[in-house]
Design an enzyme around this catalytic site. Structure first.
Site, PDB file in Angstrom:
ATOM      1  N   GLU A 292       0.848  -1.079  -0.008  1.00 51.72           N
ATOM      2  CA  GLU A 292       0.074   0.037  -0.102  1.00 51.72           C
ATOM      3  C   GLU A 292       0.835   1.332   0.216  1.00 51.72           C
ATOM      4  O   GLU A 292       0.375   2.193  -0.618  1.00 51.72           O
ATOM      5  CB  GLU A 292      -0.930  -0.007   1.311  1.00 51.72           C
ATOM      6  N   HIS A 321       7.427 -26.932   0.980  1.00 53.08           N
ATOM      7  CA  HIS A 321       6.670 -28.021   0.115  1.00 53.08           C
ATOM      8  C   HIS A 321       5.263 -27.619  -0.521  1.00 53.08           C
ATOM      9  O   HIS A 321       4.373 -28.109  -0.755  1.00 53.08           O
ATOM     10  CB  HIS A 321       6.032 -29.060   1.355  1.00 53.08           C
ATOM     11  N   LYS A 435     -13.314   2.247  -1.660  1.00 52.69           N
ATOM     12  CA  LYS A 435     -14.250   2.639  -0.676  1.00 52.69           C
ATOM     13  C   LYS A 435     -15.498   3.244  -1.032  1.00 52.69           C
ATOM     14  O   LYS A 435     -16.483   3.156  -0.824  1.00 52.69           O
ATOM     15  CB  LYS A 435     -13.520   3.226   0.372  1.00 52.69           C
TER      16      LYS A 435
HETATM   17  O1  PA5 Z   1      -3.055   1.802   5.648  1.00 40.36           O
HETATM   18  C1  PA5 Z   1      -4.131   2.295   5.594  1.00 40.36           C
HETATM   19  O2  PA5 Z   1      -4.470   3.578   5.765  1.00 40.36           O
HETATM   20  C2  PA5 Z   1      -5.266   1.300   5.437  1.00 40.36           C
HETATM   21  O3  PA5 Z   1      -4.963   0.118   5.154  1.00 40.36           O
HETATM   22  C3  PA5 Z   1      -6.413   1.440   6.457  1.00 40.36           C
HETATM   23  O4  PA5 Z   1      -5.661   0.964   7.538  1.00 40.36           O
HETATM   24  C4  PA5 Z   1      -7.422   0.601   6.154  1.00 40.36           C
HETATM   25  O5  PA5 Z   1      -8.299   0.923   4.950  1.00 40.36           O
HETATM   26  C5  PA5 Z   1      -8.346   0.737   7.286  1.00 40.36           C
HETATM   27  O6  PA5 Z   1      -8.738   2.189   7.406  1.00 40.36           O
HETATM   28  P1  PA5 Z   1      -9.431   2.734   8.605  1.00 40.36           P
HETATM   29  O7  PA5 Z   1      -8.490   2.678   9.954  1.00 40.36           O
HETATM   30  O8  PA5 Z   1      -9.810   4.056   8.291  1.00 40.36           O
HETATM   31  O9  PA5 Z   1     -10.582   2.014   8.923  1.00 40.36           O
END
Ligand code: PA5
Length: 466
Positions: A292, A321, A435
């Site tokens: 990410e 394996h 989202k």
């Molecule tokens: O790293 C990030 O920002 C995302 O992976 C969020 O953690 C994830 O989308 C969840 O978001 P939130 O904490 O706002 O629910």
């Protein structure tokens, strides 16, 4: 055991070790001045990276431990409702700093602590079965969302809140702890309105970098994990990394090696393979962090770059394996990171038996510890012999102090890699689009444009379904 630092070893990315897939003198020479310049820039930027401030918040750790002790005495089950960065860090701490079958152990053997559940999904079967196994009157739910609005977390919260309310009525509010932004978002507003206990995620720390905020620390402290040792490990690693010379900063060196493999060798599948069951979820946490943070369409100048390596998790010896055939003989398109543990918390000897059968006799009197180490080194040797590059990170042991070091090493490596790619490692615009479409599909007000856009898309045509 006296405290040491993790060791980082890049012997097996040298051209002398792995031939054509190795980094040779010309690769380093070509990158030298760029690496030096980016490193200097990263050192200047480092104090503004929110996650680097977290290990110094000792006062917060004391307050969290006090709250965690109180919560632990009030429940048998602690459930974290959150997803992605709001779940994976807590899962990694749970499985690395506890015995493997923690939830199955009797409460006395768990230090008189509750069981921990982090579903990290909205699968209806998962959630309904989890709730069916728990007594709501003896359960505390920690709802975690930085944004305070993620659909999965809001939906699971609604399900769990109704389940609590059915069982305990208006006292449901005593069974909920919110972890979210200090000011913004629906969860913060709800916490204020209903008088719910609420903890803060610092505004300058994003979800995937939040493991050392209450997001990871509260569930860990509820389980009795020594969060101060964890923070101390992270702090020691922060101080170990840095200085004026990029070659001496192991997190930068690892970022640089991964970056050079991408841009000079077109090797951009990054496999992390711990040889310890307890670190499997650390690799899973890192998979999100790396993907990410680095998978980006545009660089910081707005140019389209579509960059980003593909992180993959594997586990030794299990995946020998499953995956290792591909790793040793398939395409030379992967860079491996092995995570080694010097000393496990137990030593399990292999008893003597069936001594007239050579399939058993050589194992008798040895240990599972030695066998696991042998398998790790054998896999690494086989990869090197086949010309496949790898690096290794060695932990003296698995405990909160060394896990703290490891998490900080990997966070720093990720932020450094962001500098090398010249992208923003701290945003996630690609996740936001999904989202928005979810809100549109679920009928949320204010998302008409996204609903119209979806209507115009042909995601599933009858003539393409057979
Ligand atoms: O790293 C990030 O920002 C995302 O992976 C969020 O953690 C994830 O989308 C969840 O978001 P939130 O904490 O706002 O629910």
């Amino acid at each position: 055991m006296a405290e040491k630092m993790l060791r980082y070893d890049f012997t097996n990315v040298r051209a002398e070790a792995v031939g054509a897939a190795g980094l040779g003198a010309e690769d380093w020479a070509a990158a030298e001045s760029y690496l030096g310049r980016v490193y200097a820039q990263a050192q200047a930027a480092r104090s503004s990276w929110g996650f680097t401030k977290l290990p110094y918040r000792d006062g917060e750790a004391d307050a969290l431990i006090a709250l965690a002790n109180e919560l632990a005495s009030q429940c048998d089950n602690f459930v974290v409702i959150g997803i992605g960065g709001s779940a994976l860090g807590a899962i990694a701490l749970h499985s690395s700093c506890n015995p493997p079958f923690y939830n199955l152990m009797p409460r006395e053997s768990r230090g008189n602590r509750p069981r921990l559940f982090i579903p990290d999904n909205i699968d209806p079967v998962l959630i309904s079965n989890l709730l069916a196994t728990l007594d709501p009157a003896r359960t505390i739910v920690n709802v975690v969302a930085k944004s305070g609005s993620t659909a999965e977390t809001m939906a699971n919260f609604l399900v769990v809140q109704a389940w609590l309310q059915r069982a305990v009525g208006s006292a449901w509010t005593k069974h909920v702890v919110i972890t979210t932004d200090p000011e913004k978002g629906a969860l913060r507003a709800l916490a204020r309105e209903r008088g719910l206990r609420a903890l803060e995620i610092p505004p300058d720390v994003g979800g995937r970098f939040s493991v050392l905020t209450p997001v990871g620390l509260l569930p860990a402290a509820v389980e009795g994990i020594e969060i101060k040792a964890l923070l101390r490990g992270a702090r020691d690693m922060l101080e170990r990394c840095g200085g004026s010379e990029w070659r001496h900063d192991p997190a930068f060196m690892n970022a640089a090696i991964h970056y050079l493999y991408d841009v000079r060798k077109q090797i951009r599948i990054h496999v992390m393979m711990p040889y310890a069951q307890g670190l499997r979820d650390v690799a899973d946490w890192f998979r999100q962090l790396w993907a990410e943070s680095l998978g980006k369409r545009v660089n910081r100048r707005g140019e389209v770059v579509q960059c980003g390596p593909t992180p993959v998790n594997a586990l030794g010896a299990t995946d020998q394996h499953s995956q290792v055939q591909l790793y040793v003989e398939g395409p030379v398109d992967k860079l491996f990171t092995f995570i080694h543990v010097d000393q496990f918390s137990v030593q399990t000897s292999i008893p003597a038996g069936f001594s007239d059968d050579p399939a058993f006799s050589y194992l008798s009197g040895q240990s599972l510890n030695k066998l696991l180490h042998a398998e790790e080194f054998a896999t690494r040797a086989a990869l090197t012999k086949a010309g496949r590059p790898h690096v290794a990170i060695a932990l003296p042991a698995i405990n909160p102090y060394y896990v703290g070091q490891l998490l900080m090493f990997l966070e720093l490596q990720t932020a450094y890699a962001g500098e090398l790619y010249d992208i923003n490692a701290f945003d996630q615009p690609g996740v936001e689009q999904g989202k928005i479409f979810t809100y549109a599909l679920m009928g949320r007000a204010g998302y008409d444009a996204a609903r119209a856009e979806l209507k115009g898309m042909e995601l599933s045509r009858p003539d393409c379904i057979i």
